[in-house]
Design an enzyme around this catalytic site. Structure first.
Site, PDB file in Angstrom:
ATOM      1  CG  ASN A  72      -1.733  -1.289   1.305  1.00 37.30           C
ATOM      2  OD1 ASN A  72      -1.491  -2.098   2.198  1.00 37.30           O
ATOM      3  ND2 ASN A  72      -2.638  -1.509   0.355  1.00 37.30           N
ATOM      4  CB  ILE A  75       0.578   6.323   2.558  1.00 39.13           C
ATOM      5  CG1 ILE A  75       2.025   6.573   2.979  1.00 39.13           C
ATOM      6  CG2 ILE A  75      -0.081   5.274   3.445  1.00 39.13           C
ATOM      7  CD1 ILE A  75       2.152   7.408   4.242  1.00 39.13           C
ATOM      8  CB  CYS A  76      -2.980   3.165  -0.783  1.00 42.32           C
ATOM      9  SG  CYS A  76      -4.681   2.856  -1.206  1.00 42.32           S
ATOM     10  CG  LEU A  77      -4.326   5.084   5.899  1.00 41.25           C
ATOM     11  CD1 LEU A  77      -4.583   3.611   6.194  1.00 41.25           C
ATOM     12  CD2 LEU A  77      -3.273   5.614   6.867  1.00 41.25           C
ATOM     13  CG  ASP A 116      -7.251  -0.228  -1.383  1.00 40.15           C
ATOM     14  OD1 ASP A 116      -7.282   0.117  -2.585  1.00 40.15           O
ATOM     15  OD2 ASP A 116      -7.448   0.552  -0.431  1.00 40.15           O
TER      16      ASP A 116
END
Lengths: 232, 151
Positions: free
Chosen positions: B79, B86-88, B119
């Site tokens: 992620n 950052i994928c959050l 994801d």
């Protein structure tokens, strides 16, 4: 009621992390400062704690838990000799207590301007032109003034305070940034209308006032004052 | 010119006085909205023992919009991409102004413990994480040793 308010004074708002300034309760039950609620109602449209959607018309009838101007909250600020105002429809609004402190501090320092984060949007207050301009939409401007705290005003930061009101009723209203040329003229017309009616029965003038208020509000709501929804 | 909003002052003070274990966030001397962050790799994760540098910036309309956070230290994580982005969800559409610098950094630390390859942001990493998790974890440990352990 008194107990609830005392309790609220001790707690901190989850958005600004300060003691509640005009605590306002959302339908989901969470409480924030009035201006913090206004910010999230306009921007994310969700409660900051539980993400429940805030009804789109919530700001027309917000649930205010504290109708006492909370000067006690701004204990760190000694600026009660002067109050800053911004112009609204037929009258002047007081800035909220915190913004008032920031403005006064910047003014006393001799700054040329002061940046404010009001209800989630950035504004520049220009002390030379006595003008408040929204940073991301320069057409949204209001006149500002520094005056004594006793200047007759419509209320604080969009919370209308009628001194001769019915049972301490507080009516809150959306901030509306007026582009000086158009809407302020409209305002003047409205206040002239009211003056013309002033010789007649108070009741009638009261009704006219309410009606024109409602009409204006509806117009302006459709014109939409919300950020990020296009410019004028 | 512009005074720092009280909320930022308050958060900064609290970060200094009551630091979060495993996380340090220090404002830059020249810009109080820019934080130098160090997050320790969580125990029982492939990132254990690593010290990961991040940068965190509070935009002008913070807290109405989310802080901008990026890993500076290279990290092998499905992620987090090669630029450190950052994928959050809480940094994007799930941001809430009730979240704070400390809660954001805790969430990032938690993301290190719980990679979510379904994801992904780094597609090749996520792919390997799905088809050969043990090899992916080996890579993550190797990157941690190589990039996050030499001071």
């Amino acid at each position: 009621m008194v107990d609830v308010q005392d309790e609220l004074r001790e707690q901190a708002c989850g958005v600004c992390l300060e003691k509640y300034n005009h605590p306002t309760k959302l339908p989901c039950g969470h409480i924030f400062c009035f201006l913090c609620v206004k910010g999230i109602a306009i921007q994310s449209k969700k409660c900051a704690m539980c993400r429940t959607e805030i009804p789109h018309d919530y700001l027309n009838n917000p649930v205010l838990l504290d109708n006492i101007p909370c000067e006690k909250n701004s204990t760190d600020c000694r600026t009660h000799d002067y109050q800053w105002y911004y112009e609204g429809r037929n009258g002047w609004w007081k800035y909220d207590e915190r913004s008032n402190c920031d403005l006064e501090a910047a003014f006393i320092r001799g700054d040329k301007q002061c940046k404010l984060l009001l209800a989630g949007a950035l504004y520049h207050v220009d002390f030379e032109k006595n003008l408040q301009v929204r940073q991301n939409d320069q057409t949204r401007r209001r006149r500002v003034r520094r005056d004594t705290p006793t200047l007759p005003s419509k209320g604080i930061a969009g919370i209308k305070t009628n001194s001769e009101n019915l049972g301490g009723e507080i009516e809150a209203e959306l901030h509306r940034e007026h582009s000086e040329n158009t809407e302020n003229n409209e305002e003047i017309l409205v206040s002239e209308d009211l003056n013309a009616n002033a010789s007649e029965e108070d009741l009638i003038s009261e009704i006219v006032h309410t009606l024109s208020d409602i009409t204006l509000r509806t117009q302006e709501e459709t014109a939409s004052d919300l950020p990020d929804t296009g410019n004028r | 010119m512009a005074a720092l909003p009280r909320r930022i002052i308050k958060e900064t003070q609290r970060l200094m006085q009551e630091p979060v274990p495993g996380i340090s966030a220090v404002p830059s001397e020249t810009n109080a909205r820019y934080f130098h962050v160090i997050v320790t790799g969580p125990e029982d994760s492939p990132f254990e023992g690593g010290l990961f540098k991040l940068e965190l910036f509070l935009p002008e309309d913070y807290p109405m919009s989310a802080p901008k956070v990026r890993f500076i230290t290279k990290i092998y994580h499905p992620n987090i991409d090669r630029l450190g982005r950052i994928c959050l969800d809480i940094l994007k559409d799930k941001w809430s102004p009730a979240l704070q610098i400390r809660t954001v950094l805790l969430s990032i630390q938690a993301l290190l413990s719980a990679p979510n390859p379904d994801d992904p942001l780094a597609n090749d990493v996520a792919e390997l994480w799905k088809v050969n998790e043990s090899e992916a974890i080996r890579n993550a440990k190797e990157w941690t040793r190589r990039y996050a352990m030499d001071n």
